[in-house]
Scaffold this motif. Sequence first.
Motif, PDB file in Angstrom:
ATOM      1  N   LEU A 153       0.818  -1.210   0.000  1.00  0.00           N
ATOM      2  CA  LEU A 153       0.000   0.000   0.000  1.00  0.00           C
ATOM      3  C   LEU A 153       0.854   1.263   0.000  1.00  0.00           C
ATOM      4  O   LEU A 153       0.450   2.299  -0.542  1.00  0.00           O
ATOM      5  CB  LEU A 153      -0.947  -0.016   1.202  1.00  0.00           C
ATOM      6  N   TRP A 156       1.615   1.766  -3.434  1.00  0.00           N
ATOM      7  CA  TRP A 156       0.406   2.232  -4.099  1.00  0.00           C
ATOM      8  C   TRP A 156       0.249   3.749  -3.941  1.00  0.00           C
ATOM      9  O   TRP A 156      -0.151   4.448  -4.874  1.00  0.00           O
ATOM     10  CB  TRP A 156      -0.796   1.484  -3.544  1.00  0.00           C
ATOM     11  N   ARG A 160       0.397   6.491  -7.062  1.00  0.00           N
ATOM     12  CA  ARG A 160      -0.611   7.522  -7.322  1.00  0.00           C
ATOM     13  C   ARG A 160       0.000   8.921  -7.345  1.00  0.00           C
ATOM     14  O   ARG A 160      -0.437   9.787  -8.110  1.00  0.00           O
ATOM     15  CB  ARG A 160      -1.724   7.442  -6.273  1.00  0.00           C
ATOM     16  N   SER A 299      -9.797   3.309  -2.433  1.00  0.00           N
ATOM     17  CA  SER A 299      -8.931   3.699  -3.548  1.00  0.00           C
ATOM     18  C   SER A 299      -9.678   3.847  -4.863  1.00  0.00           C
ATOM     19  O   SER A 299      -9.127   4.395  -5.826  1.00  0.00           O
ATOM     20  CB  SER A 299      -7.808   2.668  -3.732  1.00  0.00           C
TER      21      SER A 299
END
Length: 474
Positions: A153, A156, A160, A299
């Motif tokens: 995560l 992640w 982004r 998300s």
Amino acid sequence: MGWFTAPDYWLGRLVFQRALAAVYLVAFLTAALQFRALLGERGMLPIPRFVARVPFRRAPSLFHLRYSDGLFAAVAWGGCAVSAALLAGADAWLPLWGALLLWLVPWALYLSIVNVGQTWYGFGWESLLLETGFLAVFLGNDEVAPPVVVLFLLRWILFRVEFGAGLIKLRGDPCWRNLTCLYYHHETQPMPGPLSWFFHRLPAPLHKAETAANHLTQLVVPFLLFTPQPVATAAAALMILTQLWLVASGNFAWLNWITVVLALSAVRWPGGPPPAGSAPPLWYEVLVLAVAALLVFLSHRPVRNMISRRQVMNRSFDPLHLVNTYGAFGTVGRIRHEVVIEGTLDEVPREDSGWREYEFRGKPGDVRHWPRQFAPYHLRLDWMMWFAALSPAYAGPWFGALVERLLENDRDTLRLLRRSPFPRDRPPRFVRARLFRYRYTTWPELRATGACWDRTFVREFLAPTRLAGPARDD
């Protein structure tokens, strides 16, 4: 569940946690040193007024229960203390549950500040610090190896940040597509650094190469974060190198540094065997998996934003800032404007009055004042003055209050500045603001004048203004 942890990342977790604690420390220090003039009971945007009109559910904060400048100072300095303790490794001295709670403290304290910070805290890196800080709560300490899902995560978030920024550029200003944005960016960025003049003067082909490298790092390299090692480490290293280039070229508060911190979590560091830890307790596994499921579900909103043709930058989708969308400089200005504030002691303001200029710490003012390095420290007023020069609408909520404080020689406000031209016991009679166009000087101009800037008057921004009544006592 052997798949739950990644023992090889124990050193990466340690480096990530200490680096994140350092960013927290800077963020809390910034809040502690600037809040009275910006948000305090006599600040430009007082917190008591904000919490009176915005309910807790929309902006959860400790200050909905009670506000005083003393309490805010305690929160900010307390956050500094906890961050320093985490930087020193205090979480390693606690049981697992205690380490989680200790990491929860700075997140909760900083959330309380950001959610009442209004315009002064409307920057994307505030949400980025909170989102990263929330995940850091569940990384654990030396009692257990780092959870795989939390490491995933963190990547992640980094994906982004970088991919979202790359998309907003391609969809935004055409100069990103024709590789010419850096012809202007180093001159028009919010707060230039000491090397920005030299970056601006780099040859045009090198500027194009910089832009192309930026597209590669933001649009291609992020996908490599999810590949096996050592490719993921190489991708993270490229991102770190790019961020350090940005650190050298400007003052972007802790945006670049928190991105570096995220990239550090993807690096598999060489080192000895991990500390002898126990198997993760069941309650910890359940907690981590539940939090991960929640964050994966949330998300979908930033993903929908990224693939939308109407992609927006720096948006928080929930009041806890758990999952956000990021991006910067979708549009690059070609011309730099600056608002210059001046005061006079004359009873009747005229054009030939003895107008004296206020000097800010970071934003351009005196053309001979070479920019200094402030990042990762965040000069909030200086940043908002850049936005004010873009459009008076950005200045609407606070600029009048700033002028009023300058007319009073308000001590806390003057502390935000580099220099006030008036003695403490003689405030100005009138204050005005004028808009100037700034440009970097050329090499010959720099050698001849010693000035890194040249400026030209554009128009009046605020007519000469005085206090309606007697100045308030401090």
